[in-house]
Scaffold this motif. Structure first.
Motif, PDB file in Angstrom:
ATOM      1  N   HIS A  99      35.990  18.756 -98.786  1.00  0.00           N
ATOM      2  CA  HIS A  99      36.935  19.705 -98.179  1.00  0.00           C
ATOM      3  C   HIS A  99      36.219  20.654 -97.222  1.00  0.00           C
ATOM      4  O   HIS A  99      36.743  20.974 -96.147  1.00  0.00           O
ATOM      5  N   GLY A 159      36.817  22.004 -93.144  1.00  0.00           N
ATOM      6  CA  GLY A 159      37.218  23.392 -92.918  1.00  0.00           C
ATOM      7  C   GLY A 159      38.144  23.960 -93.965  1.00  0.00           C
ATOM      8  O   GLY A 159      38.873  24.921 -93.703  1.00  0.00           O
ATOM      9  N   LEU A 160      38.112  23.385 -95.180  1.00  0.00           N
ATOM     10  CA  LEU A 160      38.976  23.870 -96.256  1.00  0.00           C
ATOM     11  C   LEU A 160      38.144  24.244 -97.478  1.00  0.00           C
ATOM     12  O   LEU A 160      37.140  23.595 -97.776  1.00  0.00           O
ATOM     13  N   ARG A 188      43.812  26.808 -93.697  1.00  0.00           N
ATOM     14  CA  ARG A 188      42.645  26.601 -92.829  1.00  0.00           C
ATOM     15  C   ARG A 188      42.633  27.581 -91.665  1.00  0.00           C
ATOM     16  O   ARG A 188      41.568  28.015 -91.208  1.00  0.00           O
ATOM     17  N   ASN A 189      43.822  27.959 -91.199  1.00  0.00           N
ATOM     18  CA  ASN A 189      43.921  28.883 -90.061  1.00  0.00           C
ATOM     19  C   ASN A 189      43.988  30.349 -90.491  1.00  0.00           C
ATOM     20  O   ASN A 189      44.205  31.225 -89.656  1.00  0.00           O
ATOM     21  N   ASP A 224      47.226  23.523 -93.356  1.00  0.00           N
ATOM     22  CA  ASP A 224      46.853  24.064 -92.044  1.00  0.00           C
ATOM     23  C   ASP A 224      46.910  25.589 -92.051  1.00  0.00           C
ATOM     24  O   ASP A 224      46.071  26.251 -91.437  1.00  0.00           O
ATOM     25  N   SER A 226      41.784  30.237 -98.297  1.00  0.00           N
ATOM     26  CA  SER A 226      41.344  30.445 -96.920  1.00  0.00           C
ATOM     27  C   SER A 226      39.972  31.127 -96.872  1.00  0.00           C
ATOM     28  O   SER A 226      39.551  31.795 -97.821  1.00  0.00           O
TER      29      SER A 226
END
Length: 326
Positions: free
Chosen positions: A128, A132-133, A81-82, A78, A235
């Motif tokens: 992925h 969003g990865l 991703r963020n 996470d 990211s």
């Protein structure tokens, strides 16, 4: 001689200045692993970081900040991703909630180059991206497989029924298919759970921990099963700092040059783990041929049946299984 020395010194300072400038121009990416730097399995991560830094010196630098003491392992995906973390090195099972098919990489008896040739890693890149990865690739450890460890003796598969066994998420369907009760626990809680009798055994790779468990483990079951491999996630913000050329070079290097080398680099770590198991006095319980074959087939079939439900796409499940198993 004096002139020569000064000339050499000036040249050295000039080169040092150029080196400093190159280092300053390099893009630095901060990364965190799901294991501590001191863990045996982190030997592969150390080699990965050192190799990338050497290959792309002056252009890219990976700063390995640490492991769980920096960020909890289950938050790593996470965080990538963020965009709050540049890069993560983690077990696929630790982010299966985001990418259910990520754990399929463990459900195989093939080595890295066989899987690479199948197109699996390209397919995982697409999967992925849909979540969003950014999937850079894998730090493979095909020869790092898994065992079941127990305090009390197990003589066959029937003795597993009703046993409480700690697992990581990927191994849960296999354990339940054997008639045992699987409990998902972090590695750090295994010892206490064994000591208190909360679990009868646990699923774990055999790398550099046996000495710590001498008073709660006496036996381990063979054959071993599955394979290890660790995802490298990057990211969006980190990738955006790299030129398109560097991104392509990095991906090609990680997958086609470094990946095979890393997969062949575990012999010493595995040998040390085996020696530690022997020194701790753990006794091997080897299933006979018929039970061993049933054991391994159950490991594959139960896991892939579960994956079909998690992925929710029979066509994709079949595609990935064909790459990893068939």
């Amino acid at each position: 001689m004096k002139t020569s020395t000064l000339t050499k010194l000036a040249a050295g300072l000039s080169l040092a200045g150029l080196s400093f400038t190159a280092a300053a121009d390099a893009v630095t990416l901060n990364l965190v692993s799901f294991t501590p730097k001191t863990a045996a399995v982190s030997a592969g991560f150390e080699k990965f970081v050192a190799a990338v830094n050497e290959e792309f010196e002056g252009r890219l630098h990976l700063n390995w900040r640490g492991g769980p003491e920096v960020m909890p392992p289950f938050r790593l995906a996470d965080a990538v991703r963020n965009n709050s973390l540049d890069m993560a090195l983690l077990s696929p099972s630790y982010y299966s909630g985001l990418v259910p098919s990520s754990t399929t990489s463990n459900l195989s008896f093939k080595n890295y180059e066989e899987i690479l040739e199948s197109g699996y890693y390209d397919r995982m890149t697409e999967i992925h991206a849909d979540r969003g990865l950014n999937y850079l690739g894998e730090i493979p450890a095909s020869d790092v497989q898994f065992f079941l460890f127990f305090k009390d003796r197990i003589d066959g598969l029937d003795d597993l029924k009703g046993k409480r066994i700690r697992v990581f998420p990927t191994g849960l369907p296999f354990i339940e298919a054997l008639g045992a009760n699987g409990l998902v626990l972090p590695i750090g809680e295994i010892y206490t759970a064994m000591e208190r009798g909360a679990i009868d055994g646990f699923m774990q790779g055999n790398l550099g921990w046996a000495e710590q468990y001498e008073d709660v483990v006496n036996y381990y079951l063979t054959p071993s099963f599955y394979r290890a491999g660790f995802s490298v996630l990057v990211s969006d913000r980190a990738l955006g700092r790299l030129s398109e050329e560097l991104r392509e070079e990095l991906t090609d290097y990680v997958r086609y040059t470094l990946g095979p080398e890393l997969d062949r680099s575990w012999d010493e770590v595995i040998a040390a783990g085996n020696a530690e198991v022997e020194a701790a006095g753990f006794e091997e319980i080897a299933l006979d041929n018929e039970e061993a074959e049933r054991y391994l087939q159950t490991a594959i079939d139960a896991a892939w049946e579960y994956m079909a439900g998690q992925i929710g796409n029979d066509e994709l499940t079949a595609e990935l299984r064909a790459m990893l198993v068939d």
